[in-house]
Write a protein that holds these residues in place. Structure first.
Motif, PDB file in Angstrom:
ATOM      1  N   ILE A  63       0.664  -1.298  -0.197  1.00 50.15           N
ATOM      2  CA  ILE A  63       0.240   0.515   0.368  1.00 50.15           C
ATOM      3  C   ILE A  63       0.581   0.975   0.413  1.00 50.15           C
ATOM      4  O   ILE A  63       0.338   2.132  -0.803  1.00 50.15           O
ATOM      5  CB  ILE A  63      -0.971  -0.041   1.170  1.00 50.15           C
ATOM      6  CG1 ILE A  63      -2.004  -1.389   0.773  1.00 50.15           C
ATOM      7  CG2 ILE A  63      -2.021   1.257   1.262  1.00 50.15           C
ATOM      8  CD1 ILE A  63      -2.763  -1.440   0.182  1.00 50.15           C
ATOM      9  N   GLN A  64       2.076   1.305   0.800  1.00 50.28           N
ATOM     10  CA  GLN A  64       2.744   2.523   0.547  1.00 50.28           C
ATOM     11  C   GLN A  64       3.887   2.868  -0.472  1.00 50.28           C
ATOM     12  O   GLN A  64       4.042   3.685  -0.848  1.00 50.28           O
ATOM     13  CB  GLN A  64       3.565   2.322   2.076  1.00 50.28           C
ATOM     14  CG  GLN A  64       3.323   2.519   3.191  1.00 50.28           C
ATOM     15  CD  GLN A  64       4.579   2.396   4.517  1.00 50.28           C
ATOM     16  OE1 GLN A  64       5.063   1.680   4.018  1.00 50.28           O
ATOM     17  NE2 GLN A  64       4.117   2.061   5.499  1.00 50.28           N
ATOM     18  N   ALA A  65       3.962   1.192  -1.430  1.00 50.64           N
ATOM     19  CA  ALA A  65       4.493   1.165  -2.618  1.00 50.64           C
ATOM     20  C   ALA A  65       3.131   2.048  -3.863  1.00 50.64           C
ATOM     21  O   ALA A  65       3.885   3.174  -4.211  1.00 50.64           O
ATOM     22  CB  ALA A  65       4.790   0.637  -3.039  1.00 50.64           C
ATOM     23  N   ILE A  66       2.011   1.707  -3.479  1.00 48.50           N
ATOM     24  CA  ILE A  66       1.757   2.547  -4.325  1.00 48.50           C
ATOM     25  C   ILE A  66       0.975   4.312  -4.438  1.00 48.50           C
ATOM     26  O   ILE A  66       1.279   4.890  -5.150  1.00 48.50           O
ATOM     27  CB  ILE A  66      -0.431   2.537  -3.914  1.00 48.50           C
ATOM     28  CG1 ILE A  66      -0.169   0.645  -4.635  1.00 48.50           C
ATOM     29  CG2 ILE A  66      -1.009   2.842  -5.149  1.00 48.50           C
ATOM     30  CD1 ILE A  66      -1.430  -0.599  -4.546  1.00 48.50           C
ATOM     31  N   LEU A 107      -7.164   1.501  -3.836  1.00 49.06           N
ATOM     32  CA  LEU A 107      -7.771   2.419  -4.228  1.00 49.06           C
ATOM     33  C   LEU A 107      -7.598   3.822  -3.468  1.00 49.06           C
ATOM     34  O   LEU A 107      -7.267   4.861  -4.287  1.00 49.06           O
ATOM     35  CB  LEU A 107      -8.936   2.416  -5.455  1.00 49.06           C
ATOM     36  CG  LEU A 107      -9.420   0.853  -5.834  1.00 49.06           C
ATOM     37  CD1 LEU A 107     -11.290   0.978  -5.844  1.00 49.06           C
ATOM     38  CD2 LEU A 107      -8.976   1.599  -6.709  1.00 49.06           C
ATOM     39  N   ARG A 108      -7.923   3.233  -2.207  1.00 44.66           N
ATOM     40  CA  ARG A 108      -7.247   5.112  -1.818  1.00 44.66           C
ATOM     41  C   ARG A 108      -6.069   5.179  -1.216  1.00 44.66           C
ATOM     42  O   ARG A 108      -6.430   6.272  -1.522  1.00 44.66           O
ATOM     43  CB  ARG A 108      -8.110   4.589   0.163  1.00 44.66           C
ATOM     44  CG  ARG A 108      -9.686   4.512  -0.215  1.00 44.66           C
ATOM     45  CD  ARG A 108      -9.644   4.324   1.879  1.00 44.66           C
ATOM     46  NE  ARG A 108      -9.310   3.222   2.619  1.00 44.66           N
ATOM     47  CZ  ARG A 108      -9.774   2.217   3.066  1.00 44.66           C
ATOM     48  NH1 ARG A 108     -11.305   1.861   2.148  1.00 44.66           N
ATOM     49  NH2 ARG A 108      -9.160   1.153   3.159  1.00 44.66           N
ATOM     50  N   GLY A 113      -7.007   1.793 -10.526  1.00 42.55           N
ATOM     51  CA  GLY A 113      -8.101   0.581 -11.575  1.00 42.55           C
ATOM     52  C   GLY A 113      -7.452  -0.805 -11.072  1.00 42.55           C
ATOM     53  O   GLY A 113      -6.212  -0.868  -9.889  1.00 42.55           O
ATOM     54  N   LEU A 114      -8.866  -1.592 -10.886  1.00 44.83           N
ATOM     55  CA  LEU A 114      -8.273  -2.843 -10.481  1.00 44.83           C
ATOM     56  C   LEU A 114      -8.786  -4.466 -11.423  1.00 44.83           C
ATOM     57  O   LEU A 114     -10.220  -3.601 -11.375  1.00 44.83           O
ATOM     58  CB  LEU A 114      -9.035  -3.291  -9.167  1.00 44.83           C
ATOM     59  CG  LEU A 114      -8.093  -4.330  -8.291  1.00 44.83           C
ATOM     60  CD1 LEU A 114      -8.610  -4.703  -6.563  1.00 44.83           C
ATOM     61  CD2 LEU A 114      -9.978  -5.281  -8.730  1.00 44.83           C
ATOM     62  N   ARG A 215     -11.193   9.922 -10.146  1.00 44.98           N
ATOM     63  CA  ARG A 215     -12.685   9.439 -10.089  1.00 44.98           C
ATOM     64  C   ARG A 215     -12.342   8.651  -9.190  1.00 44.98           C
ATOM     65  O   ARG A 215     -13.793   8.019  -8.738  1.00 44.98           O
ATOM     66  CB  ARG A 215     -12.764   9.607 -11.459  1.00 44.98           C
ATOM     67  CG  ARG A 215     -12.679  10.726 -12.171  1.00 44.98           C
ATOM     68  CD  ARG A 215     -13.514  10.737 -13.782  1.00 44.98           C
ATOM     69  NE  ARG A 215     -14.487   9.812 -14.250  1.00 44.98           N
ATOM     70  CZ  ARG A 215     -14.982  11.007 -14.448  1.00 44.98           C
ATOM     71  NH1 ARG A 215     -15.234  12.336 -15.337  1.00 44.98           N
ATOM     72  NH2 ARG A 215     -16.228  10.603 -14.309  1.00 44.98           N
ATOM     73  N   VAL A 216     -11.840   7.310  -8.768  1.00 48.85           N
ATOM     74  CA  VAL A 216     -12.062   6.514  -8.737  1.00 48.85           C
ATOM     75  C   VAL A 216     -11.222   5.975  -7.141  1.00 48.85           C
ATOM     76  O   VAL A 216     -12.567   5.882  -6.740  1.00 48.85           O
ATOM     77  CB  VAL A 216     -10.665   5.183  -9.587  1.00 48.85           C
ATOM     78  CG1 VAL A 216      -9.734   5.372  -8.953  1.00 48.85           C
ATOM     79  CG2 VAL A 216     -11.574   3.624  -8.876  1.00 48.85           C
ATOM     80  N   GLN A 217     -10.596   7.562  -6.703  1.00 48.60           N
ATOM     81  CA  GLN A 217     -11.057   6.955  -5.235  1.00 48.60           C
ATOM     82  C   GLN A 217     -12.448   8.244  -4.644  1.00 48.60           C
ATOM     83  O   GLN A 217     -12.611   8.018  -3.611  1.00 48.60           O
ATOM     84  CB  GLN A 217      -9.469   8.263  -4.921  1.00 48.60           C
ATOM     85  CG  GLN A 217      -8.665   7.178  -4.862  1.00 48.60           C
ATOM     86  CD  GLN A 217      -7.896   6.859  -5.846  1.00 48.60           C
ATOM     87  OE1 GLN A 217      -7.937   8.844  -6.604  1.00 48.60           O
ATOM     88  NE2 GLN A 217      -7.321   6.429  -6.320  1.00 48.60           N
ATOM     89  N   ALA A 218     -12.816   9.457  -5.275  1.00 45.16           N
ATOM     90  CA  ALA A 218     -14.386   9.963  -5.393  1.00 45.16           C
ATOM     91  C   ALA A 218     -15.402   8.772  -5.302  1.00 45.16           C
ATOM     92  O   ALA A 218     -15.800   8.592  -4.792  1.00 45.16           O
ATOM     93  CB  ALA A 218     -14.539  11.162  -6.600  1.00 45.16           C
TER      94      ALA A 218
END
Length: 247
Positions: A63-66, A107-108, A113-114, A215-218
């Motif tokens: 998650i940190q890498a993202i 995503l957060r 995308g996934l 948008r995806v985070q929204a």
């Protein structure tokens, strides 16, 4: 031409992805990484359009890498020689899991995308192009995962997110709800009787106010705050993707 950095710790899988993607006329593989720390370094030095990341069962390092890959560059205000801005890479996750909290966490953290690992080849190439152009792609069952995540999150987390939601105007809430329901910018403009440029302006303001990059985070935020609760129609629409480029 869309440039891609492959992140996968399995040599045969990396080779398979490289061979397939390099055969596409409009994709270029600029590098490969076998670990998250290496992925962060290569993303910073190579600056690909998209980082294609194998997620597996993620941990905090993942998650940190993202988050680090998608953070704005320090020199973002300095344009390229061709006048374009310096934007961080976008991240597409390949995962064996799509209906758990880890997907929401990715995503957060900034992923755009996934896709499941059993996605068809044309779905992968289409997703890479959509994300490179600023869109977002969600695997079909993720909407249900978002709803389940809302039910399981702590009251403190929910209170904090609803506090950010309170910063939005009534019209911005309408636009965000429509976005989370899978409407394109054109559909939002038509159904709310506003100009497409106004929709774009509202979406930009929403992202700023809730601290989202894309948008995806929204969309995740809308479900997590309870602004949107899926009906059968919403579940169907969210089973496609959030690939609208105009906003």
């Amino acid at each position: 031409m869309t440039t891609v950095l492959i992140v996968n710790d399995q040599a045969l899988q990396r080779l398979g992805l490289r061979m397939f993607l390099e055969a596409q006329p409009d994709l270029t593989i600029v590098g490969e990484a076998t670990a998250y720390a290496q992925a962060v370094r290569l993303a910073d030095s190579l600056r690909p359009d998209v980082v294609l990341m194998d997620m597996g069962r993620p941990d905090e390092k993942h998650i940190q890498a993202i988050h680090r890959i998608t953070r704005p560059y320090e020199d973002a205000s300095t344009p390229h020689a061709d006048g374009t801005s310096r934007l961080p890479p976008r991240v597409l996750i390949l995962s064996p899991f799509d209906a758990d909290e880890s997907a929401c966490a990715a995503l957060r953290a900034g992923a755009d995308g996934l896709l499941l690992k059993d996605a068809l080849p044309h779905e992968l190439t289409a997703a890479l192009h959509v994300i490179a152009l600023g869109g977002a792609v969600l695997s079909p069952h993720l909407t249900r995962a978002l709803v389940d995540a809302v039910r399981e999150q702590s009251q403190a987390d929910l209170t904090e997110r609803r506090h950010r939601l309170s910063h939005l105007s009534e019209r911005e809430c309408e636009v965000l709800a429509a976005l989370a329901s899978g409407w394109s910018s054109g559909e939002i403009a038509e159904r709310l009787s506003i100009a497409p440029t106004t929709v774009k302006s509202h979406i930009s303001s929403i992202l700023t106010k809730i601290g989202a990059r894309a948008r995806v985070q929204a969309v995740v935020f809308a479900y997590e705050t309870g602004l949107v609760r899926p009906t059968g129609q919403q579940l169907h629409r969210n089973d496609t993707d959030f690939s609208d480029q105009s906003g």
